[in-house]
Structures are given as C-alpha cells and as structure tokens.
Design a protein around this motif. Structure first.
Motif, PDB file in Angstrom:
ATOM      1  N   THR A 182       0.663  -1.407   0.184  1.00 38.33           N
ATOM      2  CA  THR A 182       0.169   0.095   0.023  1.00 38.33           C
ATOM      3  C   THR A 182       0.964   1.074   0.091  1.00 38.33           C
ATOM      4  N   GLY A 183       2.127   1.021  -0.100  1.00 36.32           N
ATOM      5  CA  GLY A 183       2.991   2.162  -0.027  1.00 36.32           C
ATOM      6  C   GLY A 183       2.989   3.011   1.023  1.00 36.32           C
ATOM      7  N   THR A 184       2.762   2.484   2.391  1.00 40.16           N
ATOM      8  CA  THR A 184       2.783   3.377   3.643  1.00 40.16           C
ATOM      9  C   THR A 184       3.735   3.019   4.471  1.00 40.16           C
ATOM     10  N   SER A 214      15.032   0.245  -8.152  1.00 39.56           N
ATOM     11  CA  SER A 214      14.782  -1.261  -8.287  1.00 39.56           C
ATOM     12  C   SER A 214      13.827  -1.526  -6.961  1.00 39.56           C
ATOM     13  N   LEU A 215      12.698  -0.591  -6.751  1.00 37.72           N
ATOM     14  CA  LEU A 215      11.960  -0.567  -5.449  1.00 37.72           C
ATOM     15  C   LEU A 215      10.615  -1.388  -5.938  1.00 37.72           C
ATOM     16  N   PRO A 216       9.545  -1.777  -5.300  1.00 40.37           N
ATOM     17  CA  PRO A 216       8.324  -2.280  -5.768  1.00 40.37           C
ATOM     18  C   PRO A 216       7.496  -1.083  -5.773  1.00 40.37           C
ATOM     19  N   ILE A 217       6.391  -0.671  -6.766  1.00 38.28           N
ATOM     20  CA  ILE A 217       5.656   0.461  -6.801  1.00 38.28           C
ATOM     21  C   ILE A 217       4.377  -0.102  -6.318  1.00 38.28           C
ATOM     22  N   SER A 218       3.699   0.782  -5.440  1.00 41.60           N
ATOM     23  CA  SER A 218       2.270   0.410  -5.055  1.00 41.60           C
ATOM     24  C   SER A 218       1.388   0.940  -5.939  1.00 41.60           C
ATOM     25  N   LEU A 219       0.581   0.167  -6.271  1.00 39.77           N
ATOM     26  CA  LEU A 219      -0.308   0.527  -7.084  1.00 39.77           C
ATOM     27  C   LEU A 219      -1.734   1.407  -6.559  1.00 39.77           C
ATOM     28  N   SER A 220      -1.659   0.751  -5.201  1.00 41.34           N
ATOM     29  CA  SER A 220      -2.813   1.297  -4.394  1.00 41.34           C
ATOM     30  C   SER A 220      -2.256   2.618  -3.623  1.00 41.34           C
ATOM     31  N   GLY A 221      -1.031   2.975  -3.657  1.00 40.94           N
ATOM     32  CA  GLY A 221      -0.520   3.928  -2.696  1.00 40.94           C
ATOM     33  C   GLY A 221      -1.279   5.352  -2.788  1.00 40.94           C
ATOM     34  N   PRO A 222      -1.493   5.725  -3.859  1.00 39.43           N
ATOM     35  CA  PRO A 222      -2.370   7.261  -3.876  1.00 39.43           C
ATOM     36  C   PRO A 222      -3.674   6.887  -3.154  1.00 39.43           C
ATOM     37  N   LEU A 223      -4.273   5.983  -3.175  1.00 40.42           N
ATOM     38  CA  LEU A 223      -5.606   5.917  -2.415  1.00 40.42           C
ATOM     39  C   LEU A 223      -5.380   5.589  -1.129  1.00 40.42           C
ATOM     40  N   ALA A 224      -4.471   4.617  -0.748  1.00 37.41           N
ATOM     41  CA  ALA A 224      -4.237   4.300   0.647  1.00 37.41           C
ATOM     42  C   ALA A 224      -3.500   5.530   1.527  1.00 37.41           C
ATOM     43  N   ASN A 225      -2.921   6.302   0.892  1.00 37.32           N
ATOM     44  CA  ASN A 225      -2.105   7.418   1.493  1.00 37.32           C
ATOM     45  C   ASN A 225      -3.174   8.257   1.881  1.00 37.32           C
ATOM     46  N   LEU A 271      -6.300   0.435  11.361  1.00 36.48           N
ATOM     47  CA  LEU A 271      -5.694   1.091   9.994  1.00 36.48           C
ATOM     48  C   LEU A 271      -5.289  -0.105   9.350  1.00 36.48           C
ATOM     49  N   PHE A 272      -4.735  -1.012  10.104  1.00 31.47           N
ATOM     50  CA  PHE A 272      -3.888  -2.312   9.448  1.00 31.47           C
ATOM     51  C   PHE A 272      -5.124  -3.123   8.776  1.00 31.47           C
ATOM     52  N   ARG A 273      -6.142  -3.213   9.596  1.00 28.10           N
ATOM     53  CA  ARG A 273      -7.171  -4.054   8.834  1.00 28.10           C
ATOM     54  C   ARG A 273      -7.874  -3.293   7.537  1.00 28.10           C
ATOM     55  N   ALA A 274      -7.876  -2.133   7.256  1.00 25.01           N
ATOM     56  CA  ALA A 274      -8.346  -1.373   6.177  1.00 25.01           C
ATOM     57  C   ALA A 274      -7.247  -1.704   5.243  1.00 25.01           C
ATOM     58  N   LEU A 275      -5.915  -1.389   5.515  1.00 19.15           N
ATOM     59  CA  LEU A 275      -4.779  -1.297   4.495  1.00 19.15           C
ATOM     60  C   LEU A 275      -4.779  -2.869   3.932  1.00 19.15           C
ATOM     61  N   ALA A 276      -4.957  -4.050   5.036  1.00 15.51           N
ATOM     62  CA  ALA A 276      -4.810  -5.200   4.301  1.00 15.51           C
ATOM     63  C   ALA A 276      -6.101  -5.741   3.335  1.00 15.51           C
ATOM     64  N   LEU A 277      -7.223  -5.211   3.453  1.00  9.47           N
ATOM     65  CA  LEU A 277      -7.990  -5.135   2.347  1.00  9.47           C
ATOM     66  C   LEU A 277      -7.697  -4.639   1.152  1.00  9.47           C
ATOM     67  N   ILE A 278      -6.962  -3.407   1.112  1.00 12.66           N
ATOM     68  CA  ILE A 278      -6.618  -2.718  -0.005  1.00 12.66           C
ATOM     69  C   ILE A 278      -5.586  -3.475  -0.739  1.00 12.66           C
ATOM     70  N   GLY A 332      -4.792  -6.590  -0.409  1.00 14.73           N
ATOM     71  CA  GLY A 332      -5.376  -8.055  -0.869  1.00 14.73           C
ATOM     72  C   GLY A 332      -5.649  -7.790  -2.204  1.00 14.73           C
ATOM     73  N   ARG A 333      -6.245  -6.701  -2.721  1.00 15.52           N
ATOM     74  CA  ARG A 333      -6.650  -6.173  -3.773  1.00 15.52           C
ATOM     75  C   ARG A 333      -5.575  -5.750  -5.033  1.00 15.52           C
ATOM     76  N   TRP A 334      -4.861  -4.948  -4.511  1.00 14.04           N
ATOM     77  CA  TRP A 334      -4.018  -4.289  -5.348  1.00 14.04           C
ATOM     78  C   TRP A 334      -2.443  -4.769  -4.785  1.00 14.04           C
ATOM     79  N   PRO A 335      -1.916  -5.602  -4.851  1.00 12.53           N
ATOM     80  CA  PRO A 335      -0.523  -5.891  -4.301  1.00 12.53           C
ATOM     81  C   PRO A 335       0.543  -4.848  -4.936  1.00 12.53           C
ATOM     82  N   ALA A 336       1.529  -4.749  -4.574  1.00 17.63           N
ATOM     83  CA  ALA A 336       2.705  -3.697  -5.217  1.00 17.63           C
ATOM     84  C   ALA A 336       3.155  -4.735  -6.688  1.00 17.63           C
TER      85      ALA A 336
END
Length: 747
Positions: free
Chosen positions: A217-219, A373-384, A426-433, A435-439
């Motif tokens: 989630t890029g957090t 060479s770092l992972p890119i969070s696809l859900s980062g903007p929404l999660a942040n 917060l962790f419960r919400a981030l886990a849902l995100i 699970g749907r959009w991994p890095a």
C-alpha cells in the motif's frame, strides 16, 4: 550562489557513481585547485571540487574502517558497547557493537552482530564477546537490494556471529531502550510493535505480514518514523502558536513568528532524539530547520532555495546518505510538490489539493522507484489519501502524548491503548486494499526505456494546456510494458542466482522458463521468498513452465513453496518427491526423459540405486547449438560413476559443481569424461561445510577449468548456445565492493 550550491550537490554525489574512488593523493591536491579557481570567479567548478573531495574522503574513511581481509572468518574476543535498539526474533538476537576492541587487532568502530539462542542484550551494556568476524558483504543479484552498500551507508565495518560472551557492565544512558520496553509491555490491543515503530523508529516488532501490507500500500513511511512525522509535529507546533496569536491569546511582548519557528524546531529535534537521530531523522531535522529559517527571514527567495540548502546540508553531514533510497524519495517528493503547486494559476479546494498531491507524488516517484529497483504500490495514492490524515491526526498525537505521560498511572496506558486500537483499524483497512492491489515489481529495462518513462512523468506534472502534455501517459506506461528482447531459437539464457549456501538456477528459452532448485530456507529465513522470487520478477518471469527440484534438502528446495505461491507453476518435478510438501504436487524425475523447447534440448537422469536424497538428485543436461550445461544437484562420486555410463557422459562446456564442490564429489573420472571448460559453484561465503573443498579446487585447476564462484562473484549469467564467457554481478564495479579474488573467474 544558487549555481554554486547546485555544483556542490553534484560534487557530493559524484563519488557514489564511480566504479572506484580516486586516489588519496588526488583528493589532497583538488582542494588547492579549487582555491586557485576562486579568484577567477569559477565558483561552480570550485564548489564541485570541494564537494567531490569531501565525499571522496568520507567514503574512503568508511572503507578504511572495514575489517581487514586477514581477519575475515577469524574468531576473536572483543569488548564493546551495545548501541541502538537490539532486536530479538526467532531465537536470534541482533545488535550493533560500538568502540569494539581486541587485544591484538584493530577492529572497525561499529559492527553488526547476531547471537543465536543468545541471552537478552540491552542498549548501553558493555560485553566481552567471542565473535566470528566477517567483512561486510551480501548476496548480489540482478537489480536486488545491495546489502553491502547499506552496511557502508550505516558505516558498519564488520558483521559477525557471537559464539560466547559475558556482560561486563550494565546499561547506561539507555533511555530509548527503557521506553521501548514500556511500550512493548502496555496493552496496545496487540499493536505494540507498530507503536514502537511509530514512536521510536524500531520496526523489529512488525511481523512479516505487516511489512508486506505496508509495502503493497506504499505506507511504510507512515508506521516507521520518517521525515513526515517530524515535519508534521513541527507544523502542529507552528500552527498552535500562530493560532494563539491570531485569536489574541499569545503574549504581545513575544513576537509570535520567531517563537513559532523556535518551538517548532524544538519539537522536531525532540522527536528526532526520541527516534535515535539516525540519518533519515537528521535529514528531516535539517529540512525542517531550513524551511523554518526560510519562513522567518528568506521567504522572498522562493521555495527551491531551502530545498537545495537542505539537500546539501544532509550530504555535507553524511555524503554516504546518497546510498539510501530514502534520501532520493523524500527530496524528490518535496521537489514534485514545489514544481506542481508552485506553478498553478487558480485556487483548489482543500480536498482537491490533498487528493492531487497524492497522485502527483505517485507519478513523480514512479521513475525514481524503477531506477532504485523498488516495488511500486498501485494502491499507494488511495491508501495514503486515507492513511496519512488517520496516522497524522488520530494515531500520532495519542501515541506521543501517551509515551510522554507513561509515568502517570492509567493516563499514558490509556492513550497508548487508544493509539493501538486506531493502528489496528488502519491495518485492517490496509490489508483489504493490499489484498486487492498488491505492489508491482517492475522488470529490468534499458536506460532509454526508463528515460522515456521519466519524460512521461515530467510531462504529466506540467500544468494543463502545455503542448505535448497528453503524451505523458503513453510514455509513462512504457515503464509498465517495456519492450523485451526475445531470445533467438536455439539459445538458452541462464542465471545462477546468488542464494548463499544453496542453489537456484533459472533457464529461459524463447517461450519457456525453467527453475532448477529454488534456494534455501533456514527457519523463517526463506531465500525463495526474499531472493529467488524477486529476482524472477525483475527478470520478467511471469510463470514457470517447470520447477525442477533436484532433491528435497532445504538448501535446494526450501524456497519452493514461496516461489510456487508467488508465481504460477505448471509442473513440479523432483528427484525426491516424498521429501517435499504435498501442496507442491511434485512428480518423480523420469530418468532418460528428453524434450525440446524452442530449439534447446533437455535431458533428465537419475541414479536408480541412490540410497539418500543427495544421490537421488535429478540431473539435467541442457544443450543449445551444441553447447552443453550439466546441472548435477548434490550427487556424489558414486552417482557420478553411474552417470558416466549414461548418454550424458559427453563433452560438456559448463558444469554445475556437484554438491557445491564438496570433497565427496567432482571426481577426476567425471572431469576427464566431461572435459568441462568452466564450473559453476553456488555456495555461501565462509560456510560451515568448507565448500568448496581445497582438493576439489586443485582438481579443477589441474584440468584448466575456469571457476565461477557465487560467493566471490554474486549471480552469474551466461547464454548457452552463443559460446561466450559468463558474466557476474561483481563485474559491475562499485567502489564499496571487493573485486573478485584471483582464481574465481579465470584459471
């Protein structure tokens, strides 16, 4: 002056990109050259030379403080003081020892040690320890985390394993460790580790699942103390004083602006000391100080000036900070905001400002994350968008206030209980995100592809209406779908990955992929998850047609479950299926089976009379355009004798050293029959088995065989069918890497 500051920044960065540091004699001469340039007003060149010399000397001092080569692998009694926050997990205590002394040898000023099944170690204690010392090093794989560079940036001159020890003096001035113990002891609804990470910057209490959620989630920057937290606390203190002055409560005789800036910096500095005041925290404090100074006296100079001064200030304090990805991510994120918000013409509503800031930072950092060479969070903007205000305004105040008020019964514990519950939500919400959009892990790409993506990001950051701005999206998407160079028919691309004391070899043809062994797993340290799977993704592998596990030993098949979980695997074959987890659904090795992929021939063999897992290793021969590679697993000399009676007993250019070069393998009969020109050895540096055995190495050299050793060279790459020499990761020279030792790549 601004040009001079930019030249100084370039000079401070330049040595990090050099394959080797300049000679000390040259570094001594260059300052005089810079001084002679000043009367001619050649300020940019002079400032560049000053920065280059300072960064070069700093890097050289860090290299000089490394463990001498003659002590590598030796065990010595050392005395020193424990610093930082020791970590304990899975029965292993890890800590840093400063001011280490030995009776007969000079040791680095800072060492990182591991004590298996060791006692409790506290910060500030003095210990006398028997340590098996090791020079800084790490696994070298394509576009992977460079542990050796990280150690240098931390100025850690040696690592080691503690064999025995005794405490000489109790802890002194260990107030951070005391606070951590209090945080871990309170009822924080199961989120004590996250509280310690947020308050003290100690992420050791976060589980692997927590780290994965934060990465996806890029957090990560939200839960482990970062510049954002320090900046936020400074901003809150500034806003408090400004608000009191606005409503007329602040004393008139005290000018509110100097007091607001002074108290804001004091709060930032106090939080930094609480977090250990390491490099990222020092960087944040410098940035906060310069921003406040700019607000107090130099606002007319524009926003770029304090950013440039802060960048130079951080690098002057520690030039090796440029080896840390956090330096680039934090400064470029701020630069993106200045660039985009500074050029807007009309006002935005607050929610538009906040949401656009997240997307703009994500776009601006995308090429930087690819370059690092770092992972890119696809859900980062929404999660942040959701997590930043939640942590900043809901979690952080009760966490810091609760820590401060811990001496008051019930009050501090109650606030920390509340903060822990908010973190858990917060962790419960981030886990849902997550699970749907991994890095997303970007694949390795050529420099011009990255340049096109960087240009696309720049175009998208420009204001609306700028010509060519619509081209930004297709150019940026090139990073997600880079053009791939397809292998020719009849050619196999081979990577022997650097997995320490284990084996993992990737073979790719034009349309197919095979993984021979999956790396080791020791306890919860799974190199299949940490090394093999990321390397496969970096190399663009999206699925495996076949995972061939030579046998069931953990150094060869330990990472198989992690690989199978992370990538689709069509088929699993092993020489010892009963020894593998049932979930792999492994089939038995069929000795004599042959097939072809894209003009490349594959041939399996197994000793029918093998008595143990090693002897039953499934051997694989690969032939491309008449060039052969033999992968042997852990067969011994008895199995080798039977192999010589099979169809595989033909001239073979490349041989994977049986059983990592153990004394019981690589018989002279095998070498004379196969007549290999080169041998691939996969093993761990200083392993306890003594692999490869000196007699085996002497045997290879007597036959004139080139030796490619992963412990000395890192990952090794060759293309079967082209009859070209192999290349290794250590050939990509960096000044902090030791060059390959004689005999590791040539006769």
């Amino acid at each position: 002056m601004r040009t001079g500051m930019m030249a100084l920044a370039v000079g401070l960065l330049a040595p990090v990109f050099l394959p080797a540091l300049p000679p000390v004699g040259l570094l001594l001469v260059l300052p005089w050259v810079a001084l002679m340039l000043l009367p001619f007003r050649s300020y940019p060149l002079a400032f560049f030379l000053f920065g280059f010399v300072w960064a070069g000397f700093s890097a050289q001092m860090a290299l000089n403080d490394r463990l001498p080569s003659r002590l590598d692998g030796e065990t010595r009694w050392v005395e020193g003081r424990v610093v930082g926050l020791p970590q304990s997990a899975e029965g292993v205590v890890r800590f840093e020892l400063a001011d280490a002394r030995s009776r007969h040898d000079k040791l680095p000023s800072l060492m990182r040690l591991a004590w298996y099944a060791g006692p409790e170690v506290k910060s500030g204690e003095r210990w006398r320890l028997a340590v098996k010392l090791k020079r800084p090093g790490g696994l070298l794989n394509p576009d992977a985390f460079d542990y050796e560079a990280w150690l240098l940036a931390q100025r850690i001159g040696a690592t080691g394993t503690v064999k025995d020890g005794q405490r000489l003096a109790p802890a002194q001035w260990a107030w951070r460790d005391s606070i951590r113990q209090r945080l871990l002891a309170v009822d924080a609804q199961g989120r004590n580790g996250a509280l310690a990470a947020l308050v003290l910057g100690d992420g050791s209490g976060l589980s692997r699942e927590d780290w994965q959620i934060l990465q996806d989630t890029g957090t990560v920057h939200l839960l482990v103390i970062s510049g954002q937290h320090i900046g936020l606390l400074a901003a809150l203190m500034y806003a408090l004083v400004a608000g009191l002055a606005r409503v007329g409560i602040w004393p008139v005789r005290w000018p509110w602006l100097p007091w607001a800036c002074g108290l804001a910096f004091t709060a930032a500095l106090g939080y930094g000391l609480l977090a250990g005041f390491d490099v990222p925290v020092r960087r944040a404090c410098v940035m906060v100080a310069l921003v406040l100074l700019w607000r107090l006296r130099f606002r007319h100079l524009g926003a770029w000036w304090p950013l440039l001064l802060a960048f130079n200030g951080v690098l002057l304090m520690d030039p090796l900070a440029s080896l840390r990805p956090g330096l680039w991510l934090s400064f470029i994120a701020v630069a993106v905001l200045i660039f985009t918000f500074g050029g807007r013409l009309g006002p935005w509503r607050w929610w538009q400002t906040w949401s656009r800031a997240q997307w703009l930072i994500a776009i601006g950092l995308c090429p930087v994350l690819v370059a690092l060479s770092l992972p890119i969070s696809l859900s980062g903007p929404l999660a942040n968008l959701l997590a930043v205000p939640w942590v900043s305004f809901a979690v952080l105040p009760p966490a810091l206030l609760g820590t401060l008020l811990l001496p008051i019964p019930y009050v501090g514990e109650g606030l920390l209980w509340l903060a822990g519950g908010l973190i858990d939500g917060l962790f419960r919400a981030l886990a849902l995100i997550a699970g749907r959009w991994p890095a997303w892990v970007p694949t390795t790409m050529q420099w011009w592809v990255w340049a096109l993506g960087g240009l696309g990001a720049l175009l998208l950051l420009l204001p609306r209406g700028v010509p060519l701005r619509p081209l930004g999206w297709p150019l940026l998407l090139v990073l997600a779908f880079p053009p791939r160079e397809r292998l020719a028919e009849g050619v196999a691309d081979v990577w022997q990955l650097d997995v320490g004391q284990g084996l993992a070899i990737l073979i790719r043809t034009r349309h197919h992929t095979l993984l021979y062994d999956s790396g080791p797993r020791f306890g919860d340290f799974d190199l299949g998850e940490r090394v093999v799977l990321p390397a496969l993704r970096k190399l663009g592998v999206e699925h495996l047609d076949l995972m061939l596990l030579s046998h069931a030993d953990v150094d060869h098949a330990g990472g198989a479950l992690a690989v199978a979980k992370g990538l689709p695997v069509s088929r699993v074959i092993s020489g010892d299926p009963p020894g593998l987890p049932e979930t792999l659904n492994a089939k038995a090795c069929e000795s004599g089976r042959q097939w072809q992929w894209d003009g490349v021939a594959f041939h399996l063999w197994q000793w029918a009379d093998g008595h143990d897992s090693n002897q039953r290793s499934c051997v694989l021969q690969i032939e491309a355009n008449g060039e052969r590679l033999l992968l042997t697993g852990d067969i011994d000399s008895a199995a080798e004798r039977d192999l010589l009676n099979s169809a595989l007993a033909v001239q073979t250019r490349w041989l994977q050293a049986p059983h990592h070069g153990s004394r019981s393998s690589s018989s002279m009969a095998l070498l004379k029959a196969l007549r290999p020109q080169a041998v691939l050895i996969s093993r761990g540096q200083g392993n306890s088995f003594g692999h490869p055995h000196p007699t085996v190495i002497a045997r290879y050299r007597k036959q004139g065989i080139h030796i490619h050793d992963s412990a000395e060279q890192g990952a090794i790459h060759l293309q079967l069918g082209r009859f070209q020499p192999a290349r290794s990761m250590r050939q990509q020279r960096r000044f902090w890497r030791d060059p390959p030792l004689p005999g590791a790549e040539y006769r």
